[in-house]
Design a protein around this motif. Structure first.
Motif, PDB file in Angstrom:
ATOM      1  N   GLN A  46      -8.786 -16.364   8.211  1.00  0.00           N
ATOM      2  CA  GLN A  46      -9.515 -15.586   7.203  1.00  0.00           C
ATOM      3  C   GLN A  46      -9.030 -15.936   5.793  1.00  0.00           C
ATOM      4  OE1 GLN A  46     -12.072 -13.522   7.731  1.00  0.00           O
ATOM      5  NE2 GLN A  46     -11.995 -13.815   9.951  1.00  0.00           N
ATOM      6  N   SER A  47      -9.926 -15.801   4.838  1.00  0.00           N
ATOM      7  CA  SER A  47      -9.566 -16.039   3.442  1.00  0.00           C
ATOM      8  C   SER A  47      -9.178 -14.731   2.772  1.00  0.00           C
ATOM      9  CB  SER A  47     -10.756 -16.653   2.691  1.00  0.00           C
ATOM     10  OG  SER A  47     -11.782 -15.672   2.532  1.00  0.00           O
ATOM     11  N   PRO A  48      -8.382 -14.778   1.711  1.00  0.00           N
ATOM     12  CA  PRO A  48      -8.013 -13.550   0.994  1.00  0.00           C
ATOM     13  C   PRO A  48      -9.229 -12.765   0.516  1.00  0.00           C
ATOM     14  CG  PRO A  48      -6.637 -15.384   0.291  1.00  0.00           C
ATOM     15  CD  PRO A  48      -7.711 -15.962   1.166  1.00  0.00           C
ATOM     16  N   ALA A  49     -10.326 -13.452   0.212  1.00  0.00           N
ATOM     17  CA  ALA A  49     -11.510 -12.777  -0.299  1.00  0.00           C
ATOM     18  C   ALA A  49     -12.200 -11.907   0.745  1.00  0.00           C
ATOM     19  CB  ALA A  49     -12.514 -13.809  -0.829  1.00  0.00           C
ATOM     20  N   SER A  50     -11.878 -12.119   2.025  1.00  0.00           N
ATOM     21  CA  SER A  50     -12.536 -11.342   3.085  1.00  0.00           C
ATOM     22  C   SER A  50     -11.897  -9.965   3.290  1.00  0.00           C
ATOM     23  CB  SER A  50     -12.481 -12.124   4.407  1.00  0.00           C
ATOM     24  OG  SER A  50     -11.138 -12.236   4.864  1.00  0.00           O
ATOM     25  N   ILE A  51     -10.772  -9.707   2.630  1.00  0.00           N
ATOM     26  CA  ILE A  51     -10.027  -8.458   2.836  1.00  0.00           C
ATOM     27  C   ILE A  51     -10.601  -7.346   1.961  1.00  0.00           C
ATOM     28  CG2 ILE A  51      -7.759  -7.370   2.794  1.00  0.00           C
ATOM     29  CD1 ILE A  51      -8.186  -9.654   4.860  1.00  0.00           C
ATOM     30  N   ASP A  52     -10.898  -6.215   2.592  1.00  0.00           N
ATOM     31  CA  ASP A  52     -11.477  -5.076   1.863  1.00  0.00           C
ATOM     32  C   ASP A  52     -10.429  -4.121   1.315  1.00  0.00           C
ATOM     33  OD1 ASP A  52     -14.382  -5.500   2.281  1.00  0.00           O
ATOM     34  OD2 ASP A  52     -13.805  -5.379   4.388  1.00  0.00           O
ATOM     35  N   VAL A  53      -9.328  -3.953   2.032  1.00  0.00           N
ATOM     36  CA  VAL A  53      -8.319  -2.988   1.591  1.00  0.00           C
ATOM     37  C   VAL A  53      -6.975  -3.337   2.237  1.00  0.00           C
ATOM     38  CG1 VAL A  53      -8.846  -1.366   3.483  1.00  0.00           C
ATOM     39  CG2 VAL A  53      -7.800  -0.511   1.384  1.00  0.00           C
ATOM     40  N   VAL A  54      -5.882  -3.040   1.520  1.00  0.00           N
ATOM     41  CA  VAL A  54      -4.527  -3.297   2.011  1.00  0.00           C
ATOM     42  C   VAL A  54      -3.753  -1.983   1.989  1.00  0.00           C
ATOM     43  CG1 VAL A  54      -2.360  -4.544   1.638  1.00  0.00           C
ATOM     44  CG2 VAL A  54      -4.547  -5.676   1.160  1.00  0.00           C
ATOM     45  N   MET A  55      -3.101  -1.655   3.115  1.00  0.00           N
ATOM     46  CA  MET A  55      -2.278  -0.453   3.209  1.00  0.00           C
ATOM     47  C   MET A  55      -0.838  -0.860   3.502  1.00  0.00           C
ATOM     48  SD  MET A  55      -5.427   0.059   4.758  1.00  0.00           S
ATOM     49  CE  MET A  55      -6.675   1.318   5.110  1.00  0.00           C
ATOM     50  N   ILE A  56       0.106  -0.290   2.771  1.00  0.00           N
ATOM     51  CA  ILE A  56       1.520  -0.642   2.945  1.00  0.00           C
ATOM     52  C   ILE A  56       2.349   0.623   3.127  1.00  0.00           C
ATOM     53  CG2 ILE A  56       3.553  -1.702   1.867  1.00  0.00           C
ATOM     54  CD1 ILE A  56       1.755  -3.612   0.401  1.00  0.00           C
ATOM     55  N   GLY A  57       3.261   0.573   4.088  1.00  0.00           N
ATOM     56  CA  GLY A  57       4.248   1.635   4.262  1.00  0.00           C
ATOM     57  C   GLY A  57       5.623   1.075   3.923  1.00  0.00           C
ATOM     58  N   THR A  58       6.497   1.893   3.345  1.00  0.00           N
ATOM     59  CA  THR A  58       7.808   1.393   2.932  1.00  0.00           C
ATOM     60  C   THR A  58       8.886   2.458   3.096  1.00  0.00           C
ATOM     61  OG1 THR A  58       9.081   0.480   1.077  1.00  0.00           O
ATOM     62  CG2 THR A  58       7.361   2.053   0.543  1.00  0.00           C
ATOM     63  N   THR A  59      10.112   1.993   3.337  1.00  0.00           N
ATOM     64  CA  THR A  59      11.267   2.904   3.447  1.00  0.00           C
ATOM     65  C   THR A  59      12.146   2.845   2.207  1.00  0.00           C
ATOM     66  OG1 THR A  59      12.610   1.169   4.506  1.00  0.00           O
ATOM     67  CG2 THR A  59      11.326   2.602   5.961  1.00  0.00           C
ATOM     68  N   HIS A  60      11.699   2.173   1.176  1.00  0.00           N
ATOM     69  CA  HIS A  60      12.526   1.944  -0.007  1.00  0.00           C
ATOM     70  C   HIS A  60      13.089   3.221  -0.618  1.00  0.00           C
ATOM     71  CE1 HIS A  60      11.340  -2.267  -0.162  1.00  0.00           C
ATOM     72  NE2 HIS A  60      12.241  -2.415  -1.098  1.00  0.00           N
ATOM     73  N   PHE A  61      12.247   4.238  -0.724  1.00  0.00           N
ATOM     74  CA  PHE A  61      12.657   5.421  -1.477  1.00  0.00           C
ATOM     75  C   PHE A  61      13.599   6.314  -0.672  1.00  0.00           C
ATOM     76  CE2 PHE A  61       8.337   4.165  -2.907  1.00  0.00           C
ATOM     77  CZ  PHE A  61       8.751   3.574  -4.095  1.00  0.00           C
ATOM     78  N   THR A  62      13.382   6.368   0.638  1.00  0.00           N
ATOM     79  CA  THR A  62      14.327   7.088   1.485  1.00  0.00           C
ATOM     80  C   THR A  62      15.688   6.404   1.436  1.00  0.00           C
ATOM     81  OG1 THR A  62      12.487   7.565   2.975  1.00  0.00           O
ATOM     82  CG2 THR A  62      14.701   8.039   3.789  1.00  0.00           C
ATOM     83  N   GLY A  82       7.567   5.514   7.634  1.00  0.00           N
ATOM     84  CA  GLY A  82       7.711   4.518   8.688  1.00  0.00           C
ATOM     85  C   GLY A  82       7.519   5.100  10.075  1.00  0.00           C
ATOM     86  N   PRO A  83       8.305   6.133  10.453  1.00  0.00           N
ATOM     87  CA  PRO A  83       8.097   6.763  11.758  1.00  0.00           C
ATOM     88  C   PRO A  83       6.699   7.353  11.920  1.00  0.00           C
ATOM     89  CG  PRO A  83      10.224   7.396  10.853  1.00  0.00           C
ATOM     90  CD  PRO A  83       9.500   6.648   9.775  1.00  0.00           C
ATOM     91  N   THR A  84       6.147   7.898  10.837  1.00  0.00           N
ATOM     92  CA  THR A  84       4.796   8.453  10.902  1.00  0.00           C
ATOM     93  C   THR A  84       3.782   7.368  11.234  1.00  0.00           C
ATOM     94  OG1 THR A  84       5.339  10.172   9.287  1.00  0.00           O
ATOM     95  CG2 THR A  84       3.017   9.675   9.607  1.00  0.00           C
ATOM     96  N   ASN A  85       3.894   6.218  10.564  1.00  0.00           N
ATOM     97  CA  ASN A  85       2.980   5.109  10.854  1.00  0.00           C
ATOM     98  C   ASN A  85       3.098   4.660  12.310  1.00  0.00           C
ATOM     99  OD1 ASN A  85       1.859   4.965   8.311  1.00  0.00           O
ATOM    100  ND2 ASN A  85       3.283   3.418   7.564  1.00  0.00           N
ATOM    101  N   SER A  86       4.319   4.612  12.817  1.00  0.00           N
ATOM    102  CA  SER A  86       4.517   4.195  14.202  1.00  0.00           C
ATOM    103  C   SER A  86       3.836   5.162  15.166  1.00  0.00           C
ATOM    104  CB  SER A  86       6.007   4.110  14.523  1.00  0.00           C
ATOM    105  OG  SER A  86       6.609   3.058  13.803  1.00  0.00           O
ATOM    106  N   MET A  87       3.963   6.464  14.884  1.00  0.00           N
ATOM    107  CA  MET A  87       3.342   7.451  15.768  1.00  0.00           C
ATOM    108  C   MET A  87       1.826   7.385  15.704  1.00  0.00           C
ATOM    109  SD  MET A  87       5.771  10.825  15.727  1.00  0.00           S
ATOM    110  CE  MET A  87       6.397  10.813  14.069  1.00  0.00           C
ATOM    111  N   ARG A  88       1.286   7.212  14.501  1.00  0.00           N
ATOM    112  CA  ARG A  88      -0.166   7.098  14.376  1.00  0.00           C
ATOM    113  C   ARG A  88      -0.665   5.812  15.035  1.00  0.00           C
ATOM    114  NH1 ARG A  88      -4.131   9.416  13.491  1.00  0.00           N
ATOM    115  NH2 ARG A  88      -4.969   8.526  11.574  1.00  0.00           N
ATOM    116  N   GLY A  89       0.107   4.719  14.870  1.00  0.00           N
ATOM    117  CA  GLY A  89      -0.261   3.467  15.504  1.00  0.00           C
ATOM    118  C   GLY A  89      -0.216   3.570  17.017  1.00  0.00           C
TER     119      GLY A  89
END
Length: 523
Positions: free
Chosen positions: A51-67, A251-258
């Protein structure tokens, strides 16, 4: 076409999804500069799927940086704390029970001022604009740019915090101001603590969000960027820069939803085994069970929304020692696993080495651990399973066995049946369940207020709360037609007749529209 990314302390995971179909997955080592790890993971899934970058509609990121910043005491800014309360609460000043090292980093610029409300909206005392102006001038003279404002019963009435912020902003235009009613729930000290955390993290949040945005620019992805919150929903990158504390435990929330998505499960226990820790949580209706009491972060009490997660220091990179009996963790080689574990030519004996030596997994070079004592390997393997089973028992509310979903890159550590589980489910793509959780996340809105049912009436109060929660979801980016109420909680305050604390959560699908610049890029 959606890309989900989860930036953990050990690995950065990415997944490319087309609707409900997983097209490609990737797991790379987390990098110190964050951005390059994200670039590597996203590049990998795009290449795999062709796939090309132009085909992407949305990007979602989860991070543990602040914790991690709070726990490790890194990247925190100095904060001035203003509480609108006098003549009340003088005996319990802000940060009264904080760890000394954290107070030293945040600073002792604390101001108590007139203001605040009683539970029923009556004034404790009116706000004094001149007093707030003097406080603002003093803060400016000290060179402090991050300010946390809390008011007694601010979730009931936020006008006083808003007015104080307006006065301060006029005298300190460069100040970053956090208001407690936007951060926490009813409960002054805990809400105030979370507000101070948020103010201390805003500078770091700007840097982290910029790193994510620069990573997408480097990849020529012009799709909108969203960051996952700790309740399983999304917020815009701009919102994260203002409210970084809402990402705690995402992070744990994303894992549970996934996990819920991969197994089509609504009610189960999810065990997420990473490189450093194992996080165990409970799915109720497809969403993580929320903590009902205070949440301790870095030794500080808070009360904002958080998933009810039980964590232990056991992961694929956990160090194994045999001095005085077999011991595993909590020390871990973390993202250095592929360099320092024995199966990869390193000198550290890790939990991953144990399962490979026991013949239960094919990772790295098994010949490098073939000389380990068989009895010690078996003892360590059994200890791993015992620790995980014990963690599952800790989150259960009854002795009955429950279905358990194993996810995370370290899920290979579970090598036998778990007595606490009625069944153990290992779904496809389990190692990147956290990235999938980010990719499928919805947008939410929440309201947590105290209502006087005697004055308003129950139905009218609940209807008002429902409408406000739905509007907050729409304002956060949800498609209005898909917004639905997920939970309504009523908690009568026994010591205040007629007063009821109401919590309402609304959730809807992301109303993401591909921006014009992306269409131009596609052309």
């Amino acid at each position: 076409m959606r890309i989900g990314v989860d930036v953990g302390g050990t690995n950065t995971d990415a997944v490319l999804m087309d609707g409900d179909r997983v097209l490609a997955t990737a797991k790379t080592a987390t990098t110190k500069d964050v951005g390059s790890g994200v670039v590597s993971a996203i590049s990998s899934v795009l290449e795999q799927a062709g796939q090309s970058p132009a085909s992407i509609d949305v990007v979602m990121i989860g991070t543990t940086h602040f914790t991690n910043a709070i726990v490790e005491r890194k990247g925190l800014a100095r904060v001035a704390v203003i509480r609108l309360c006098l003549p009340a609460t003088r005996s319990l000043p802000p940060m009264i029970d904080w760890p000394a090292d954290l107070v030293e980093m945040i600073g002792d610029d604390v101001y108590l001022a007139k203001g605040g409300y009683e539970f029923d909206g009556r004034l404790i005392s009116p706000l004094d604009p001149d007093e707030i102006a003097q406080i603002a001038d003093d803060i400016v003279s000290k060179g402090v740019r991050n300010i946390a404002i809390s008011s007694v019963f601010a979730p009931l009435n936020a006008e006083m915090e808003q007015e104080a912020a307006k006065i301060i902003k006029a005298r300190a235009p460069e100040a970053n101001i956090t208001l407690s009613y936007e951060i926490g729930r009813v409960g002054l000290l805990e809400r105030e603590n979370a507000t101070i955390f948020n103010a201390a993290l805003t500078a770091l949040a700007v840097e982290v969000v910029a790193a994510f945005e620069n990573a997408l620019k480097e990849l020529d992805i012009a799709a909108p960027l969203y960051i996952s919150q700790n309740d399983g929903t999304l917020m815009s990158a701009e919102t994260v820069a203002r409210y970084p504390v809402h990402t705690f435990a995402s992070g744990p929330t994303n894992s549970m939803r996934g996990a819920a998505f991969l197994c089509d499960a609504k009610d189960a226990i999810v065990v997420d085994i990473g490189g450093t820790t194992t996080d165990v949580g409970v799915l109720i209706g497809g969403f993580p069970r929320q903590a009902s009491s205070r949440v301790d972060i870095g030794g500080v009490r808070t009360n904002f929304r958080m998933p009810d997660v039980y964590s232990i220091g056991l992961g694929g990179g956990s160090i194994v020692s045999a001095d005085g009996g077999v011991k595993i963790g909590p020390q871990s080689v973390g993202y250095r696993l592929t360099r320092e574990a024995r199966i990869f030519g390193g000198g550290a004996l890790t939990a991953t080495d144990i399962v490979v030596a026991a013949g239960r997994a094919e990772i790295g070079d098994a010949a490098r651990v073939s000389n380990l004592d068989a009895d010690a390997v078996e003892a360590a393997r059994q200890l791993i399973n015992f620790k995980i089973n014990e963690a599952i028992d800790c989150v259960k509310t009854s002795a009955a066995r429950a279905p358990v979903i194993l996810v995370g890159g370290g899920s290979v550590l579970v090598t036998e049946d778990l007595p606490a589980a009625s069944e153990v489910i290992r779904p496809d793509h389990a190692s990147v369940a956290n990235a999938i959780g980010a990719a499928i996340a919805q947008v939410g809105g929440e309201i947590d207020k105290v209502y006087d049912f005697d004055a308003l009436g129950r139905e009218k109060a609940l209807e008002s709360a429902r409408e406000e929660a739905c509007e907050r979801a729409v304002d956060a980016g949800a498609d209005r037609e898909t917004v639905a109420i997920m939970q309504i909680e009523e908690i009568p305050l026994a010591y205040l007749p007629g007063a009821v604390r109401v919590n309402v959560k609304a959730v809807g699908d992301l109303a993401a529209v591909k921006p014009a610049r992306t269409k131009e890029a596609a052309q």
